[in-house]
Scaffold this motif. Sequence first.
Motif, short mmCIF file in Angstrom:
data_model
loop_
_atom_site.label_atom_id
_atom_site.label_comp_id
_atom_site.label_asym_id
_atom_site.label_seq_id
_atom_site.Cartn_x
_atom_site.Cartn_y
_atom_site.Cartn_z
N ARG A 192 -44.01 56.55 -63.50
CA ARG A 192 -43.91 57.21 -64.73
C ARG A 192 -45.33 57.96 -64.71
O ARG A 192 -46.27 57.46 -64.19
N ILE A 219 -48.56 59.42 -65.56
CA ILE A 219 -49.71 59.56 -64.80
C ILE A 219 -49.67 59.03 -63.36
O ILE A 219 -50.21 59.84 -62.53
N ASP A 251 -44.73 49.67 -58.64
CA ASP A 251 -44.39 49.58 -60.31
C ASP A 251 -43.60 48.54 -60.28
O ASP A 251 -43.16 47.90 -59.50
N ASN A 300 -45.63 43.53 -59.12
CA ASN A 300 -46.14 43.24 -60.58
C ASN A 300 -47.78 43.06 -60.26
O ASN A 300 -48.15 42.18 -59.46
N VAL A 301 -48.66 43.97 -61.00
CA VAL A 301 -50.07 44.24 -60.69
C VAL A 301 -50.43 42.70 -61.22
O VAL A 301 -51.75 42.51 -60.76
N TYR A 319 -55.46 46.75 -76.22
CA TYR A 319 -55.76 48.07 -75.49
C TYR A 319 -57.02 48.61 -75.58
O TYR A 319 -57.58 49.05 -74.41
N LYS A 333 -59.17 48.92 -72.17
CA LYS A 333 -59.75 50.55 -71.57
C LYS A 333 -61.47 50.21 -71.60
O LYS A 333 -62.02 50.86 -70.65
N MET A 359 -51.27 61.84 -73.91
CA MET A 359 -50.34 62.72 -73.48
C MET A 359 -48.97 62.13 -73.43
O MET A 359 -48.89 60.90 -73.53
N THR A 401 -46.15 60.82 -72.18
CA THR A 401 -45.71 60.46 -70.82
C THR A 401 -44.78 59.37 -70.79
O THR A 401 -44.18 59.01 -69.41
N ASN A 402 -44.38 58.66 -71.69
CA ASN A 402 -43.55 57.41 -71.87
C ASN A 402 -43.18 57.16 -73.16
O ASN A 402 -43.67 57.74 -74.01
N1 LIG Z 1 -50.30 58.49 -72.02
C1 LIG Z 1 -51.38 58.44 -72.80
O1 LIG Z 1 -51.55 59.14 -73.66
C2 LIG Z 1 -52.47 57.99 -71.71
C3 LIG Z 1 -53.84 58.24 -72.33
C4 LIG Z 1 -54.94 57.57 -71.76
C5 LIG Z 1 -54.83 56.70 -70.77
N2 LIG Z 1 -53.40 56.51 -70.41
C6 LIG Z 1 -53.49 55.36 -69.11
O2 LIG Z 1 -52.71 56.08 -68.22
C7 LIG Z 1 -52.42 55.07 -67.63
C8 LIG Z 1 -50.67 55.45 -66.88
O3 LIG Z 1 -49.97 55.63 -68.32
P1 LIG Z 1 -48.98 56.81 -68.69
O4 LIG Z 1 -49.35 57.28 -69.95
O5 LIG Z 1 -48.49 57.36 -67.47
O6 LIG Z 1 -47.64 55.81 -68.70
P2 LIG Z 1 -47.19 54.36 -68.75
O7 LIG Z 1 -48.14 53.75 -69.72
O8 LIG Z 1 -45.68 54.24 -68.95
O9 LIG Z 1 -47.62 54.06 -67.11
C9 LIG Z 1 -47.96 52.85 -66.95
C10 LIG Z 1 -46.98 52.44 -65.63
O10 LIG Z 1 -47.33 51.18 -65.31
C11 LIG Z 1 -46.37 50.30 -65.10
N3 LIG Z 1 -46.64 48.94 -65.25
C12 LIG Z 1 -46.87 48.12 -66.63
N4 LIG Z 1 -46.95 46.99 -66.42
C13 LIG Z 1 -47.01 46.76 -64.86
C14 LIG Z 1 -47.00 45.76 -64.05
N5 LIG Z 1 -47.36 44.54 -64.51
N6 LIG Z 1 -47.16 45.91 -62.64
C15 LIG Z 1 -47.01 47.16 -62.09
N7 LIG Z 1 -46.87 48.21 -62.93
C16 LIG Z 1 -46.67 48.25 -64.39
C17 LIG Z 1 -45.38 50.93 -66.02
O11 LIG Z 1 -43.96 50.61 -65.39
C18 LIG Z 1 -45.43 52.49 -65.84
O12 LIG Z 1 -44.85 52.94 -65.07
C19 LIG Z 1 -52.35 53.60 -68.17
O13 LIG Z 1 -53.21 52.96 -67.59
C20 LIG Z 1 -52.39 54.19 -69.40
O14 LIG Z 1 -53.19 53.27 -70.24
C21 LIG Z 1 -52.26 56.94 -70.66
#
Ligand SMILES: NC(=O)c1ccc[n+]([C@@H]2O[C@H](COP(=O)([O-])OP(=O)(O)OC[C@H]3O[C@@H](n4cnc5c(N)ncnc54)[C@H](O)[C@@H]3O)[C@@H](O)[C@H]2O)c1
Length: 257
Positions: free
Chosen positions: A17, A19, A38, A65-66, A162, A166, A195, A197-198
Amino acid sequence: MHIDFQNQTVVVTGAARGIGRAIAAGFVARGALVYACDILEPELRESQALAEELGNGRMVVRVVNVRDRDAMQALVREAADTAAGAIDVAIHAAGGVLGQVRQPLTSVTADQWHSILDVNVTGAFYLSQAAAPLMAERGRGRIIVISSRAAFKTSLTGIHSYAAAKTAQLGLVRQLALELGPAGITVNGIAPGFMRTNPDAERQWEAEGADGQDEMLKRLAIRRLGRPEDIAHAAMFLASDYAEWMTGQTIQVCGAP
Ligand SMILES: NC(=O)c1ccc[n+]([C@@H]2O[C@H](COP(=O)([O-])OP(=O)(O)OC[C@H]3O[C@@H](n4cnc5c(N)ncnc54)[C@H](O)[C@@H]3O)[C@@H](O)[C@H]2O)c1
């Protein structure tokens, strides 16, 4: 500036998904072989289809799974084996709040606290542990961790683990940069602003209401919300030769100073 990743192998976590998907697509569009993982298989396959329409690279997807160190080692090893031993770039985008919502401090369970730290921080550590030795063998590599603006301010999510996770990523990036620099590996982070994104971000956006949303936009010097591609562009710069002398940094990409 021309940035190209022909003949490079890139591992991206969290690519189903938002980013992570945009990052994987950006590298595929510029010729890379991307190993993307993912835990969401259907969405991961969608990412693959979208990415492969964009360019002459290739994307291989794996459900990993990470939080599982052995599975991360196997993913990186498989990617390297396909590419004659080379891992050029490793990017940890898996993370987020895992569906959790703001709660008072006293209500947070141990599992809620640990799960966010595990995916965001330990996942980045496992990816680095798997990729760095292979990069070191060739004297070149790029590790990139997706943090958050929450690491520099406070988190809009209100979620303690969180905010802690971070911020911990900043320290991990600095420490790894110091250790791995002599082997030709740079380690940097990107801190995105909010943003949509989810589903978690969407819920947060809706909760702001019209006035809150307007306020959020006014707080941004560039008066629009970020898009996943904004982060992918920063990641591609950090992965390129243009960022050769930059390490240990986490850059805020959030439309505001
Ligand atoms: N969207 C925002 O506003 C925002 C802002 C700042 C930082 N971020 C960071 O950007 C990154 C991407 O987030 P995003 O917003 O694109 O959407 P998101 O949070 O949905 O993306 C995270 C992805 O990680 C995957 N994931 C979760 N647990 C997992 C696991 N155990 N093993 C493998 N994959 C796993 C999810 O399935 C998802 O596809 C994240 O680290 C998030 O914290 C997002």
